[in-house]
Design a protein around this motif. Structure first.
Motif: not given
Length: 155
Positions: A83-98
């Motif tokens: 779950e912790n890795q999932f949260v970090a990966t999700l935040q990284q994907s949402l930080a993308m320009p699109t």
């Protein structure tokens, strides 16, 4: 002239007059019906604002698939995460320009508790491009009474 149930000799009526009781009961029924709160079920959906200007740049949408397995694993594009890795990966994907599209697909016997937890994380992240995929595999499980599927059953 005699009243209903009485005799001509003036003896009292032996029956109870139920008309006032029925009137009170009907008034109470109306009061109870009017006092029931109106059931309003509203689901708020954030729809995009319409624009007259067509977008000039057509971008290939990025899709990330989140699969929940019956073993309790969270798979991000096939890679198992906690779950912790999932949260970090999700935040990284949402930080993308699109913002990439996030597709959620739990397996048939995946844990409901894990599904609720992952959906809570996704909702809290602020993801706006989110959808459920793979639901068509369960359409045959929606059987009617006696195990008859109404979409395939003919008489």
């Amino acid at each position: 002239m005699a009243m209903s149930g009485g005799k001509d000799d003036g003896s009292p009526m032996m029956e109870m007059n139920t008309t006032p009781l029925i009137d009170v009961m009907l008034c109470m029924l109306i009061i109870f019906i009017l006092s029931i709160p109106v059931a309003t079920h509203a689901v708020s959906i954030d729809l995009p604002a319409p624009s007259d200007v067509p977008s000039e740049v057509v971008m290939d949408p990025i899709k990330n698939k989140v699969v929940l397995t019956q073993d309790g694993l969270i798979l991000w594009n096939g890679t198992p995460l906690n779950e912790n890795q999932f949260v970090a990966t999700l935040q990284q994907s949402l930080a993308m320009p699109t913002e990439p599209e996030l597709q959620f697909q739990p397996e048939e016997f995946a844990s409901y508790e894990l599904s609720a937890s992952v959906l809570k994380i996704i909702k809290g992240s602020g993801a706006t491009k989110f959808g459920f995929v793979g639901n068509e595999q369960y359409r045959d499980f929606a059987a009617g009474p006696m195990g008859i599927n109404p979409t395939t059953h003919t008489e």
